[in-house]
Design an enzyme around this catalytic site. Structure first.
Site, PDB file in Angstrom:
ATOM      1  N   LYS A 120     -16.569 -54.259   7.511  1.00  0.00           N
ATOM      2  CA  LYS A 120     -15.957 -53.015   7.972  1.00  0.00           C
ATOM      3  C   LYS A 120     -15.023 -52.445   6.910  1.00  0.00           C
ATOM      4  O   LYS A 120     -15.091 -51.275   6.575  1.00  0.00           O
ATOM      5  CB  LYS A 120     -15.201 -53.253   9.287  1.00  0.00           C
ATOM      6  CG  LYS A 120     -14.679 -51.979   9.932  1.00  0.00           C
ATOM      7  CD  LYS A 120     -14.156 -52.225  11.343  1.00  0.00           C
ATOM      8  CE  LYS A 120     -13.580 -50.936  11.929  1.00  0.00           C
ATOM      9  NZ  LYS A 120     -13.013 -51.131  13.281  1.00  0.00           N
ATOM     10  N   GLU A 165     -14.543 -63.700   2.523  1.00  0.00           N
ATOM     11  CA  GLU A 165     -15.710 -64.572   2.666  1.00  0.00           C
ATOM     12  C   GLU A 165     -16.989 -63.824   2.281  1.00  0.00           C
ATOM     13  O   GLU A 165     -17.852 -64.352   1.573  1.00  0.00           O
ATOM     14  CB  GLU A 165     -15.845 -65.056   4.121  1.00  0.00           C
ATOM     15  CG  GLU A 165     -14.755 -66.010   4.576  1.00  0.00           C
ATOM     16  CD  GLU A 165     -13.532 -65.307   5.143  1.00  0.00           C
ATOM     17  OE1 GLU A 165     -13.323 -64.109   4.841  1.00  0.00           O
ATOM     18  OE2 GLU A 165     -12.790 -65.941   5.903  1.00  0.00           O
ATOM     19  N   GLY A 169     -15.442 -54.702  15.294  1.00  0.00           N
ATOM     20  CA  GLY A 169     -16.466 -55.589  14.736  1.00  0.00           C
ATOM     21  C   GLY A 169     -17.337 -56.217  15.816  1.00  0.00           C
ATOM     22  O   GLY A 169     -18.558 -56.256  15.708  1.00  0.00           O
ATOM     23  N   ARG A 170     -16.711 -56.693  16.882  1.00  0.00           N
ATOM     24  CA  ARG A 170     -17.481 -57.396  17.919  1.00  0.00           C
ATOM     25  C   ARG A 170     -18.270 -56.443  18.801  1.00  0.00           C
ATOM     26  O   ARG A 170     -18.991 -56.881  19.692  1.00  0.00           O
ATOM     27  CB  ARG A 170     -16.549 -58.287  18.737  1.00  0.00           C
ATOM     28  CG  ARG A 170     -15.315 -57.602  19.297  1.00  0.00           C
ATOM     29  CD  ARG A 170     -14.290 -58.642  19.769  1.00  0.00           C
ATOM     30  NE  ARG A 170     -13.046 -58.067  20.252  1.00  0.00           N
ATOM     31  CZ  ARG A 170     -12.014 -57.720  19.478  1.00  0.00           C
ATOM     32  NH1 ARG A 170     -12.085 -57.857  18.164  1.00  0.00           N
ATOM     33  NH2 ARG A 170     -10.915 -57.245  20.008  1.00  0.00           N
ATOM     34  N   GLU A 175     -12.093 -63.023  21.442  1.00  0.00           N
ATOM     35  CA  GLU A 175     -11.336 -62.203  20.491  1.00  0.00           C
ATOM     36  C   GLU A 175     -10.753 -60.986  21.197  1.00  0.00           C
ATOM     37  O   GLU A 175      -9.700 -60.475  20.828  1.00  0.00           O
ATOM     38  CB  GLU A 175     -12.222 -61.780  19.314  1.00  0.00           C
ATOM     39  CG  GLU A 175     -11.433 -61.255  18.117  1.00  0.00           C
ATOM     40  CD  GLU A 175     -12.249 -61.149  16.836  1.00  0.00           C
ATOM     41  OE1 GLU A 175     -11.752 -61.556  15.783  1.00  0.00           O
ATOM     42  OE2 GLU A 175     -13.401 -60.649  16.880  1.00  0.00           O
ATOM     43  N   HIS A 191     -28.615 -82.588  29.024  1.00  0.00           N
ATOM     44  CA  HIS A 191     -28.739 -83.912  28.418  1.00  0.00           C
ATOM     45  C   HIS A 191     -27.543 -84.232  27.539  1.00  0.00           C
ATOM     46  O   HIS A 191     -27.613 -85.124  26.703  1.00  0.00           O
ATOM     47  CB  HIS A 191     -30.035 -83.997  27.605  1.00  0.00           C
ATOM     48  CG  HIS A 191     -31.254 -83.992  28.468  1.00  0.00           C
ATOM     49  ND1 HIS A 191     -31.932 -85.136  28.821  1.00  0.00           N
ATOM     50  CD2 HIS A 191     -31.876 -82.981  29.119  1.00  0.00           C
ATOM     51  CE1 HIS A 191     -32.940 -84.836  29.614  1.00  0.00           C
ATOM     52  NE2 HIS A 191     -32.938 -83.528  29.811  1.00  0.00           N
ATOM     53  N   LYS A 212      -4.698 -65.434   7.181  1.00  0.00           N
ATOM     54  CA  LYS A 212      -4.935 -64.714   5.916  1.00  0.00           C
ATOM     55  C   LYS A 212      -3.667 -64.650   5.080  1.00  0.00           C
ATOM     56  O   LYS A 212      -3.695 -64.836   3.865  1.00  0.00           O
ATOM     57  CB  LYS A 212      -5.418 -63.290   6.217  1.00  0.00           C
ATOM     58  CG  LYS A 212      -6.850 -63.221   6.717  1.00  0.00           C
ATOM     59  CD  LYS A 212      -7.292 -61.757   6.856  1.00  0.00           C
ATOM     60  CE  LYS A 212      -8.555 -61.642   7.685  1.00  0.00           C
ATOM     61  NZ  LYS A 212      -8.894 -60.251   8.010  1.00  0.00           N
TER      62      LYS A 212
END
Lengths: 544, 544
Positions: free
Chosen positions: A221, A227, A283-284, A369, A400, A531
């Protein structure tokens, strides 16, 4: 910051009489789900009352919430709470483009991204036009890649697209490409995702690829995500190492998707290979924007528009259905009941179709978030529990593994089961596979709700031939408390339309809960401190 | 059932004075981690006290638990609790082969699987011999596949192995093959995993494969697991559809791994293609047995033995290190503190190396299926909270998703970070990738512990140029409570030895917690009811 007119709820919902009433109802103690279901079954009017009110349809999806531990009285109080908290008014404010993300002074308009040619959009015709224009641009790029008209530097057609992005720039498109595998697996271009800056994550994807036939999509964005820029630098180095050494050679292999196109341009991305979105797209919530480009490449422009239409169909339902028949609102209210009145700190998602494996991680971000906050909009410290911890994974695998704890542990974990009615796998025994999957889903949903009490457990153990001392030694280890609230969402089939509706359903659910809790679902200041400290460590000596 | 001599703890630990003392310490209220760390830093004797006691080494791994909210007094009381609960005595009983899985009347001896030629094994030389013999058999099969001596029906060498198994027959080998990708990615045979009976799960793996060069490993302890048998039937149908129509043609393409070889034989699996393990190997502890065959194929026999040696090195540490320096015990005790005295219902795993992506799911099963119980061994209903909900995933991806809730939500979620010191990716910029990963890990571990209080937040906002009214409006949304307990586990590198030690570490941690809670970590009756109801539904009409 613009103030709302009339002022919207921004404080703890505890001040409403409906909240007090819910507390009183919870304190009365609830009937065990075993009894609630028994009463449902013997009800003289099965078409009214609890059972009826807990089954809804919307945009092709079907919600079966009969295994939720609510009575009609509780449902009434929950609906009153929604009215007290002006959930509907808040939804309208959002659509009008008011800065409902008040801590960042921003509007929140992702529903506009999927509204197509909706008449009289509340966000205005001009914005609708800008959205359609950018949509057209990135869908055209997707089709050029699919048709082989987008060529690499040496004139070869593209076979592989690698998406570099993290969080919202990864989870949505990654989830959707996997969910729509029946389309994506026949795509002329393979789509890969790399989100983690760990070198292996990139290496394992690049290893078998041919640089001359590979395109990277760099999604960020702000175009400053450390990263993603690390991955992008390494990807460009890889192109360089495979003979694409000049910017001109690399250009056809690089796409940027960003709300900061100037930053991308600075880093050498061509403007005709840069696709935009806006600061009012979180973003989400961005899979509906150009962030969805990898999905469009995997399924094609037409199917991508179907995905948008599915989301919009759920929007229309959410905006127009009355409260008692509103699927996102009902899911939100049941979540509020479980979280704030039955005090369940977590919420499990258990999709049963293996193509929905990544859906849990997607909703995890969307929900946690958004609602992982503890400050009301007015600045007060939260006086109620907010967003739950969302976890889970594929249902049958869970059976399981960790389902043991759901059945016999010390936790009460509400569950959303997700099933698909029609399957379309090209395997000869597909019907038998599907039968096993559905049988398991239904059996787990029932077992968690009803459990098995001491008497039934003893009877079962006796029937299996155990002696009375063995029965008495073992029944405590083999009984099931049950009473675990759960819902099942049914998709007709894993189509783009159904998936779009499913995603929008969870978006609105999260919105409704935030609206009731009086928190801002659209900021994420919690990512900041890590950050800041990383930057400080980078400059100073790292603490041991 | 054999009774223990002397009788071992099988009831609530609340009766011990140490438990009461811990309750009193918790009620006193703990210092904020910010203060604890400040005190550590200014301690005149940094080599003794809190900081020193919370850093341990074992079997090549390093645990840094300084961000746990414990004082030396709390640590002392926790160690006393371990003594009161006779954790050491219980560990010895397990190794002697006593039926510590008392609700099933079974021994629990998975440490024997990785003990190699240990002198005087407590489980006896005869058992050690049987283990070595079966290990030799399945490692030889793995090497025959790797070397190309194992041929398909038409005489071609095998290129792909598909593991069919679910739960313990999937999560362990799947996790280990991914973790050891630096070896597995160069293997002469590709190893795939299918666990879910959904048809797409199988179809997506089989689609690109050549039947004449593919071997299936069918893994099931009882060889009655419905999901796995559904997959196996479909796999055989696929072989049939690709020209392998007779049992003789299919035989070289089918391997069985089971504790019930007669069942496999009945279904036509050849005895020389059947590898066994024993009823005293729980599914979630079975990666060390023939269930590890896919791992052995992926990394080779020698590396598989290194993996076993790593596990055994951790066993030796666990059995011999004194309580105050015992890494699994310390991790267990810190977990007990967080679960029972700080009342944290969940526990997060955040590995930072992308190759450990599947490690969280593996530990999820290991921990939650073992300790998701609410009945003490003596049959009493649990009087203490038992196993937490274990969830999580890759750390850096989490930072861009649900970490928001860890930092600013309403939950206190203890975290295990996992890092790798040395990386070995063949990418030119690998060092930069690794730097970003480590920086993020360290910054998050610190940020969660110390947070950012109101004063620091206000200062930061002022420094960024905001006006005083803005600062006052925003600080509540931008402060961080911190005080989230966390530990970091450091592996020297992702080698088979380190991975073996890591897995055994978590196994022993889970064991210690069960030993303290007085529950049976080795049964899993919670899986039963769903199966029973599924069978009933299969015979009757399915509930709507």
């Amino acid at each position: 910051m613009t103030s709302f007119n009339p002022p919207l709820p921004a404080a703890a919902p505890t001040r409403h009489p409906s909240w007090q009433r819910l507390q009183a109802l919870a304190a009365q103690g609830q009937l065990h789900l075993r009894e609630l279901l028994r009463a449902d079954a013997s009800s003289p009017s099965p078409n009214t009352g609890r059972s009826q009110r807990l089954q809804l349809q919307a945009a092709g999806l079907r919600l079966d919430a009969r295994h939720q531990a609510v009575t009609p009285e509780v449902l009434d109080a929950l609906l009153e709470l929604a009215a007290d908290c002006q959930v509907g008014t808040q939804a309208q404010a959002l659509c009008r483009g008011e800065p409902v993300n008040s801590t960042e002074g921003r509007a929140v308009l992702h529903p506009a991204l999927r509204a197509g040619a909706m008449p009289n959009p509340p966000w205005g015709a001009e914005l609708a036009q800008r959205i359609e224009s950018e949509l057209g641009r990135f869908l055209a790029a997707a089709e050029r890649l699919r048709s082989g008209h987008w060529l690499g530097h040496s004139g070869q057609r593209i076979t592989d697209v690698v998406n570099l992005g993290i969080g919202g720039s990864d989870l949505g498109p990654r989830m959707a490409v996997a969910a729509l595998e029946s389309l994506a697996c026949n795509a002329p271009v393979r789509v890969h995702f790399v989100s983690n800056p760990d070198a292996w994550a990139l290496h394992r994807v690049l290893r078998p690829l041919d640089a001359a036939r590979t395109v990277f999509i760099v999604q960020s964005k702000t175009f400053t995500t450390q990263e993603t820029l690390t991955l992008a630098a390494s990807a460009r180095r890889w192109l360089h190492g495979h003979g694409l050494q000049t910017p001109a050679q690399q250009a056809p292999h690089l796409i940027a998707v960003t709300a900061a196109p100037a930053m991308a341009a600075q880093q050498g991305y061509r403007s005709d290979h840069t696709f935009g979105f806006w600061d009012w797209v979180g973003g989400r919530y961005s899979v509906w924007s150009a962030i969805g480009l990898p999905l469009a490449i995997a399924i094609g422009a037409q199917a991508f528009r179907e995905f948008l239409r599915g989301g919009h169909a759920m929007d229309q339902h959410f905006w127009t259905a009355d409260a008692a028949h509103n699927m996102p609102l009902l899911m939100a209210l049941l979540g509020i009941w479980n979280r704030n009145f039955l005090h369940c700190p977590t919420h499990l998602l258990a999709p049963y179709p293996s193509r929905l494996d990544a859906f849990t991680r997607f909703v995890q971000q969307l929900d946690m978030e958004s609602n992982g906050k503890s400050t009301h909009l007015n600045g007060d410290a939260a006086q109620v529990s907010t967003g739950p911890i969302v976890w889970g994974g594929l249902g049958i695998d869970g059976q399981h593994a960790y389902f043991q704890l759901l059945h016999q542990g010390c936790h009460r974990v509400p569950v959303d089961f997700i099933g698909v009615e029609q399957e379309d796998t090209p395997l000869p025994l597909a019907a038998e596979h599907h039968r096993v999957v559905l049988l398991n889903l239904r059996a787990q949903a029932l077992a968690l709700a009803v459990g098995r009490d001491r008497a039934d457990t003893e009877a079962e153990l006796r029937a299996s031939g155990l002696s009375e001392p063995q029965v008495q030694a073992l029944w405590p280890h083999r009984r099931f408390a049950g009473n675990v609230p759960n819902s099942t969402l049914w998709l007709p089939a894993l189509t783009p339309h159904a998936l779009g509706a499913l995603v929008a359903l969870y978006e609105h659910k999260v919105f409704c809960q935030a609206a009731i809790w009086g928190i801002n679902a659209y900021d994420q200041w919690g990512v900041e401190l890590g950050k800041t400290l990383a930057k400080a460590m980078e400059q100073g000596p790292a603490p041991a």
